[in-house]
Structures are given as structure tokens and as C-alpha cells.
Write an enzyme that holds these catalytic residues in place. Structure first.
Site, PDB file in Angstrom:
ATOM      1  N   HIS A 101      27.103  17.614   1.312  1.00 39.60           N
ATOM      2  CA  HIS A 101      27.319  18.817   0.487  1.00 39.60           C
ATOM      3  C   HIS A 101      26.884  18.544  -0.946  1.00 39.60           C
ATOM      4  CE1 HIS A 101      29.333  20.965   3.760  1.00 39.60           C
ATOM      5  NE2 HIS A 101      29.522  19.724   4.162  1.00 39.60           N
ATOM      6  N   HIS A 104      32.285  22.360   8.958  1.00 41.05           N
ATOM      7  CA  HIS A 104      32.687  21.870   7.627  1.00 41.05           C
ATOM      8  C   HIS A 104      34.155  22.201   7.371  1.00 41.05           C
ATOM      9  CE1 HIS A 104      32.756  20.923   3.445  1.00 41.05           C
ATOM     10  NE2 HIS A 104      32.566  22.143   2.991  1.00 41.05           N
ATOM     11  N   ASP A 142      26.111  24.969   4.576  1.00 42.32           N
ATOM     12  CA  ASP A 142      27.449  24.678   5.113  1.00 42.32           C
ATOM     13  C   ASP A 142      27.488  25.098   6.584  1.00 42.32           C
ATOM     14  OD1 ASP A 142      28.414  23.872   2.614  1.00 42.32           O
ATOM     15  OD2 ASP A 142      29.576  25.693   2.267  1.00 42.32           O
ATOM     16  N   PHE A 154       0.811  -1.224   0.000  1.00 42.63           N
ATOM     17  CA  PHE A 154       0.000   0.000   0.000  1.00 42.63           C
ATOM     18  C   PHE A 154       0.841   1.270   0.000  1.00 42.63           C
ATOM     19  CE2 PHE A 154      -2.695  -2.912   2.818  1.00 42.63           C
ATOM     20  CZ  PHE A 154      -3.237  -3.579   1.712  1.00 42.63           C
ATOM     21  N   HIS A 157      34.640  29.787   2.671  1.00 42.69           N
ATOM     22  CA  HIS A 157      34.633  28.694   3.639  1.00 42.69           C
ATOM     23  C   HIS A 157      35.544  29.015   4.826  1.00 42.69           C
ATOM     24  CE1 HIS A 157      33.087  26.431   0.128  1.00 42.69           C
ATOM     25  NE2 HIS A 157      32.585  25.594   1.006  1.00 42.69           N
ATOM     26  N   HIS A 210      22.424  23.353  -0.600  1.00 47.06           N
ATOM     27  CA  HIS A 210      22.791  22.860   0.730  1.00 47.06           C
ATOM     28  C   HIS A 210      23.370  23.936   1.634  1.00 47.06           C
ATOM     29  CE1 HIS A 210      26.813  22.376  -1.175  1.00 47.06           C
ATOM     30  NE2 HIS A 210      27.288  22.515   0.051  1.00 47.06           N
ATOM     31  N   TRP A 237       8.162   4.037  -1.001  1.00 42.96           N
ATOM     32  CA  TRP A 237       9.221   4.750  -0.279  1.00 42.96           C
ATOM     33  C   TRP A 237      10.566   4.366  -0.839  1.00 42.96           C
ATOM     34  CZ3 TRP A 237       9.131   2.907   5.603  1.00 42.96           C
ATOM     35  CH2 TRP A 237       8.998   1.518   5.670  1.00 42.96           C
ATOM     36  N   ASN A 238      11.549   5.274  -0.619  1.00 36.48           N
ATOM     37  CA  ASN A 238      12.897   5.093  -1.155  1.00 36.48           C
ATOM     38  C   ASN A 238      13.912   5.288  -0.046  1.00 36.48           C
ATOM     39  OD1 ASN A 238      11.782   5.139  -3.875  1.00 36.48           O
ATOM     40  ND2 ASN A 238      11.616   7.349  -3.618  1.00 36.48           N
TER      41      ASN A 238
HETATM   42  C1  23J Z   1      34.967  20.463   0.218  1.00 29.17           C
HETATM   43  C2  23J Z   1      36.152  21.000  -0.222  1.00 29.17           C
HETATM   44  C3  23J Z   1      36.169  22.173  -0.920  1.00 29.17           C
HETATM   45  C4  23J Z   1      34.974  22.826  -1.169  1.00 29.17           C
HETATM   46  C5  23J Z   1      33.745  22.299  -0.724  1.00 29.17           C
HETATM   47  C6  23J Z   1      33.766  21.117  -0.040  1.00 29.17           C
HETATM   48  C7  23J Z   1      32.454  22.994  -0.986  1.00 29.17           C
HETATM   49  O1  23J Z   1      32.344  23.866  -1.785  1.00 29.17           O
HETATM   50  C8  23J Z   1      31.247  22.660  -0.185  1.00 29.17           C
HETATM   51  O2  23J Z   1      30.284  22.081  -0.701  1.00 29.17           O
HETATM   52  O3  23J Z   1      31.216  23.028   0.984  1.00 29.17           O
HETATM   53  S1  23J Z   1      34.994  24.313  -2.075  1.00 29.17           S
HETATM   54 MN    MN Z   2      29.142  22.713   1.150  1.00 19.53          MN
END
Ligand code: 23J
Ligand code: MN
Length: 262
Positions: free
Chosen positions: A72, A82, A78, A61, A211, A76, A64-65
Site C-alpha cells: 500500500h 485488504h 486496494d 553490461f 475500505h 496503488h 538493475w535494482n
Molecule cells: C491500513 C490501515 C488503514 C488504512 C489503510 C491501510 C489505507 O488507507 C490503505 O492504503 O489501504 S486507511
Molecule cells: Mn491501500
């Protein structure tokens, strides 16, 4: 006071006077994913969607997956942990960030014309100051996102990554621009490209400044945002919450903007 503001908001929302704009791209096997130089790193894996059942003998019934998806991937969030510069923040992972930080005003800096002419366009402090002179100052606690119209390339990984023998070519901020925004107290920096940094940001000082510097300041990033061309420069509210992954470094998210209509 707050009750009347939310009551007013509810009325305007139901009356269609506040639009909800979807800032996320579709997440699936064809979602473009970051490619790093092989000598430097291992890439995030291709997204997989595995059927458990679809109203059949595996589950009569229901459908689902289950998913295989890197944190990332696609549109998304960050989190500070990270990056190595943000690794020690106790409130820096997807499960420990205060939820109030997932709702904030957003400043949209339109560089779509510049990016159309130069895929390696870099946003500078002067660009930001000129934008503020026109639209108003960027305030503490607000998001700043770069509108480039790059999201329109999202259907093709080759166009989205835009790499040649010299590496990927996509827009992003200079280190000085990120430092300027951190000094203003922004909550984070967002981009329509595969990551929050420019394609050529590996060669900057520091490497990957969006980052390195944002996460060092316990601030956030949003990548692969879509539909920023549907937002006003100021006046929209951004809602973007990562999954509450235990000690997560980031997560695909459904980013939404509330935009006053007319
Ligand atoms: C890991 C290494 C370098 C980068 C990234 C991830 C990302 O851009 C991310 O998705 O955070 S530049
Ligand atoms: Mn990222």
C-alpha cells in the site's frame, strides 16, 4: 463487431485521437506513506531502492535494482482482502481478481473547489446525485473517483498527509456515499489522497467506510491517483492492474486513462 471496434480504436490511438493520461505518481524513497496512530497499528516501511549493479563490476553490461516496498505505497490498488470485511472472497486478492476488472469506464467527480476551501470535505449522496443529474447516471461496472487536486501536494509528505494534533485532514466519502455507489454496482472507488478514505475517517461509523464497505462488497480501491484534472467527468476508460502478488492485499500500480481528444 468487436473486431471493428478495436480496429477503429487502434486507428484512433495511432492517430493521436485517444490520449493516454498517466494517473500514477512517481514511486520512490520520497513517496508519501500513510501514518497510523501508533497505539493502533504498525506503519508500512519507507520505500528503499537498492542498486544491484550499474554497468560496473557487479554487472558489467547492465543496471538493475531491488526494491523494498509495501503493498500500500504510492499510487496503488486496494484488493478486497485488504480489509477484514473482505477477507473471505476467493477472488479478492491481487492474484485472483478477474483481469477484466482492471479495465473499466471512469466517472470523475470534481470537488477541487470545495476541497480548496475545506480540507476535510466529505462527498455525500446529495453531491453524487447532483453530479449525476448534470453528467449522467453512474452505471454498474464503472469506477468512481474523487477529483480534489490533492495530488498536487504529492511532492511533500507533510502537505500530502496534512496532519495536525487532531490527526490527518484530507477529503473523502461519507459512509452513505459509499453505500450508494455499491448499490449502483460500481467496480470501485478512487481518490487522490494517501488512502481511499478521508483523513478523519477513523472516527466514522463504520471506521474507514471506503475500505470497510467497498471491500465487504468485493469491490476495489485506488489511492494516491494523479492527474484526475486531465480527465472528463465521463467518457474515459481507466486501466489499473495490481502486480500479481500471491495472496496480495494490494499493490502499487501504473494507473492509466484513455481519453478521447478534442
Ligand atoms: C491500513 C490501515 C488503514 C488504512 C489503510 C491501510 C489505507 O488507507 C490503505 O492504503 O489501504 S486507511
Ligand atoms: Mn491501500
Amino acid at each position: 463487431m468487436t473486431q471493428s471496434v478495436l480496429g477503429e480504436f487502434a486507428g484512433q490511438l495511432l492517430a493521436g485521437k485517444i490520449e493516454v493520461v498517466d494517473l500514477s505518481a512517481v514511486l520512490g524513497p520520497d513517496t508519501p506513506l500513510l501514518k497510523l496512530p501508533p497505539e493502533l497499528a504498525v506503519d508500512t516501511p519507507k520505500i528503499e531502492v537498492h542498486k544491484i549493479s550499474e554497468y560496473d563490476d557487479k554487472g558489467p553490461f547492465w543496471a538493475w535494482n531491488w526494491l523494498k516496498v509495501g503493498e500500500h505505497s504510492g499510487t496503488h490498488f486496494d484488493a478486497p482482502i485488504h480489509w477484514i470485511t473482505g477477507r473471505d472472497f476467493p477472488d479478492g486478492s491481487t492474484d485472483t481478481i478477474a483481469p477484466k476488472n482492471f479495465v473499466a469506464p471512469v466517472n470523475v467527480i470534481d470537488c477541487s473547489k470545495e476541497v480548496a476551501e475545506n480540507n476535510d470535505f466529505l462527498l455525500t449522496v446529495d453531491h453524487i446525485k447532483a453530479w449525476e443529474a448534470k453528467h449522467g447516471a453512474i452505471q454498474a461496472g464503472e469506477w468512481v473517483v474523487l477529483r480534489s487536486d490533492w495530488y498536487k501536494r504529492n511532492g511533500s509528505e507533510a502537505d500530502f498527509l496534512n496532519a495536525d494534533e487532531t490527526g490527518p485532514h484530507s477529503p473523502g466519502p461519507t459512509p452513505e456515499a459509499i453505500s450508494y455507489l455499491i448499490d449502483k454496482g460500481v467496480i470501485g472507488w478512487g481518490s487522490e489522497t494517501i488512502g481511499t478514505d478521508a483523513g478523519q475517517a477513523g472516527g466514522m461509523e463504520p471506521p474507514f467506510p471506503a475500505h470497510n464497505l467497498m471491500h465487504k462488497a468485493n469491490r476495489y480501491g485506488l489511492a494516491s491517483l494523479a492527474n484526475l484534472d486531465k480527465l472528463p467527468p465521463k467518457g474515459a476508460i481507466l486501466i489499473a492492474a495490481p502486480l500479481k502478488i500471491e495472496h496480495g492485499t494490494g499493490s502499487p500500480c501504473r494507473a492509466l486513462a484513455l481519453v478521447p481528444k478534442g
